[in-house]
Design a protein around this motif. Structure first.
Motif: not given
Length: 183
Positions: A153-167
């Protein structure tokens, strides 16, 4: 004459409505929320195996993938896939909404499209990415038999896009989450 006209309208309406899918199910509030106690079966396609070649297939998303999640919906395993939809609507008309995306449910084993709809994408999903969904899947550490990638899932983290990866650990049923900068 009027009876034939009304009859034609009724038949056309019936044909149109018969082609409509059931309502599109909302995503569960959290990843893995509706999973059966038996766990994820081996027959579910592993994202690190299918993501790279997926875009060349006839049933592939219309644009770059910006999210995926494994879900158990109506007693079936599906991949909920979100993507950019830069192109055209059902009638071939150019779409001018810059935040338009597509969300589709794919059979988790065959990757056949079950349902799809247009959605408005989030700020993170619309950001320029340096790390594709396929690259994020590779970073997930997904290996047979465990852990399995069950969400990107793409989320915003500290104003930047980041992938949240769940396994998902297939032996314990526990989930792990890590965040990777998408640039």
């Amino acid at each position: 004459m009027m009876t034939m006209f009304v009859g034609a309208i009724v038949i056309a309406g019936t044909l149109v409505l018969s082609g409509c899918d059931a309502s599109f199910p909302d995503a569960p509030d959290s990843v893995g929320e509706e999973y059966p106690t038996s766990g994820v079966p081996v027959s579910v396609a592993w994202p690190s195996d299918w993501l790279e070649g997926f875009f060349g297939e006839a049933n592939s998303p219309p644009g770059p993938l910006v999210g995926l999640r494994l879900e158990y919906v109506d007693d079936q395993w599906v991949w909920r896939v979100r993507s950019l939809d830069p192109g055209r609507d059902e009638w071939g008309e150019s779409v001018t909404e810059p935040d338009r995306g597509q969300e589709a449910l794919y059979d988790a084993s065959t990757l056949a499209v079950k349902q799809k709809r247009h959605v408005t994408l989030t700020e993170a999903e619309l950001a320029d990415l340096g790390v594709s969904a396929y690259a994020a899947a590779q970073l997930s550490g997904e290996v047979y038999p465990s852990p399995r990638l069950i969400e990107l899932a793409l989320i915003m983290q500290d104003g930047r896009p980041a992938w949240r990866i769940t396994t998902y650990d297939t032996e314990t049923g526990l989930q792990s989450e890590v965040t990777v900068d998408a640039n």
